[in-house]
Design a protein around this motif. Structure first.
Motif, PDB file in Angstrom:
ATOM      1  N   SER A  26      14.451  27.326  50.256  1.00 38.28           N
ATOM      2  CA  SER A  26      14.964  28.667  50.553  1.00 38.28           C
ATOM      3  C   SER A  26      14.748  28.924  52.039  1.00 38.28           C
ATOM      4  N   SER A  70      18.532  28.612  43.892  1.00 40.54           N
ATOM      5  CA  SER A  70      19.679  29.371  44.398  1.00 40.54           C
ATOM      6  C   SER A  70      20.308  30.226  43.307  1.00 40.54           C
ATOM      7  N   SER A  80      20.618  34.295  43.476  1.00 40.55           N
ATOM      8  CA  SER A  80      21.913  34.965  43.324  1.00 40.55           C
ATOM      9  C   SER A  80      21.863  36.011  42.229  1.00 40.55           C
TER      10      SER A  80
END
Length: 405
Positions: A46, A378, A382
């Motif tokens: 990240s 991810s 999201s």
């Protein structure tokens, strides 16, 4: 029926029951143990900009405690409490009668000394002329000159006395030493003030800018300085943002102004001072805030949810990772900064590791597990971003209540 036949009959009755119990034990022992069902998170990097959050306290940029410099009775207060005052504005008026009388007396003494100086000067000049004509002695000339010098010194003394009297008279007007917000008056008309008293009569605080005092580990501060130096060079500015006590983010950005020269031996921390604009006087001296000091740039980090981290009795941190044989393997990890609901992992994990995120109470090392669902970092980010957006949209669509007089 004989005793032997009776015994045989009883044995024949219990034999099927015994065989039935043995059959149940055999079936139970042969039943395979069910695998534990878990969900996992596949780690990915990240890209984030780390921020250190520190508790801080607001301190006034400048603060003056106003005290009287002479003794006297307060005639009037000449400022409005809580208003902005300029440096030199008169705040209180002390009765000047006695001090004005002292000034008048000093002026009269000065005039007398000046007149005596003029007379002595003329006398000394006459003796000098007589000496040139050899009509007087040198001793008389010296005496006349000495009298003139004494008269001149007397003038200087009387002038100093007048200056001091004027200074004391000026102190009857208590003036603002700095510009800023004037506080409550702690005296009223008719109060007696004394020279050198310890109690102040009001305060003036300058709040266009304010200080934020906080403490940070000396080691982490050194690392932060090194990061800024490597990215921005020697002349770097460390930005500081703050959050108010109710969680509201303050709109203006400040910067780190000062770092104490000594580390506290008992805590290993060093005091930091930041300066931040305060044009609307939102920040008041004494308020507690949360200061946020961000790293100079965003970098790639591995982050695990806080709920996935297990701590041992000794305080060590570890997580469970599912390996290629579908076994939950315990891995020790070293944690860094807190990021939202997660921890930055310094050591112990790698990209692609499948971290178990539920059923942790039932997990054991090398236990066979069944992975019900697996998501990547991810995908989690999201989903959280979408959830936050929906929450914001819902709040904005709620009817707003307006205040009515």
């Amino acid at each position: 029926m004989s005793f032997v036949n009776t015994l045989k009959y009883q044995l024949l009755l219990f034999l099927p029951l015994g065989l039935l119990g043995c059959g149940e034990q055999t079936i139970g022992a042969g039943k395979p143990k069910a695998s534990l069902h878990v969900d996992t998170l596949t780690l990915e990097y990240s890209n984030i900009r780390l921020t250190s959050e520190l508790p801080g306290r607001i301190t006034a940029f400048k603060e003056a405690e106003v005290r009287p410099q002479i003794t006297g009775i307060v005639q009037s207060r000449l400022y409005q409490e809580g208003s902005f005052v300029e440096a030199g504005d008169v705040l209180f008026q002390i009765d000047p009668t006695s001090y004005q009388s002292t000034v008048n007396s000093a002026k009269a003494q000065l005039k007398k000394a000046l007149a005596n100086e003029v007379t002595s000067k003329k006398s000394a000049d006459r003796y000098v002329k007589l000496m040139k004509q050899k009509l007087t002695s040198q001793e008389q000339v010296d005496d006349a000159n000495s009298s003139y010098l004494q008269a001149k010194a007397e003038v200087a003394i009387r002038q100093a006395e007048l200056d001091y009297a004027n200074i004391e008279l000026s102190y009857t007007q208590i003036k603002a030493p700095i510009s800023g917000q004037a506080g409550f008056s702690l005296v009223s008309d008719g109060s007696l003030l004394t020279s050198g008293q310890s109690d102040y009569i009001t305060t003036i605080i300058q709040t266009d800018n304010v200080y934020i005092d906080m403490k940070k580990s000396s080691v982490s501060l050194y690392k932060l300085k090194q990061e800024f130096f490597s990215v921005r060079g020697k002349k770097h500015i460390v930005p500081v943002l703050i959050t108010l006590e109710d969680g509201t983010a303050y709109e203006h950005e400040g910067h780190l102004e000062f770092v104490d020269t000594q580390v506290e031996g008992s805590t290993g921390t060093v005091t930091l001072r930041a300066i931040i604009p305060n044009p609307d006087n939102t920040l008041l001296a004494g308020m507690y805030v949360r200061a946020h000091i961000s790293a100079p740039e965003a970098r790639d980090y591995l982050i695990v949810p806080q709920s996935a981290v297990v701590r041992s009795q000794s305080g060590d941190s570890y997580v469970f990772v599912v390996n290629g044989d579908s076994q939950a393997v315990k891995k020790a990890v070293e944690l860094g900064n807190e990021v939202g609901n997660g921890w930055v992992v310094k050591t112990g994990l790698s990209v692609g590791d499948k971290v178990v995120i539920n059923n942790l109470m039932n997990l054991k090392n090398n236990l066979k597990v069944v992975v019900d669902s697996d998501k990547t970092t991810s995908q989690i980010n999201s989903a959280q971003a979408s959830q936050n957006k929906e929450s914001t949209d819902t709040q904005s669509s709620l009817p707003q209540l307006s205040e009515q007089g």
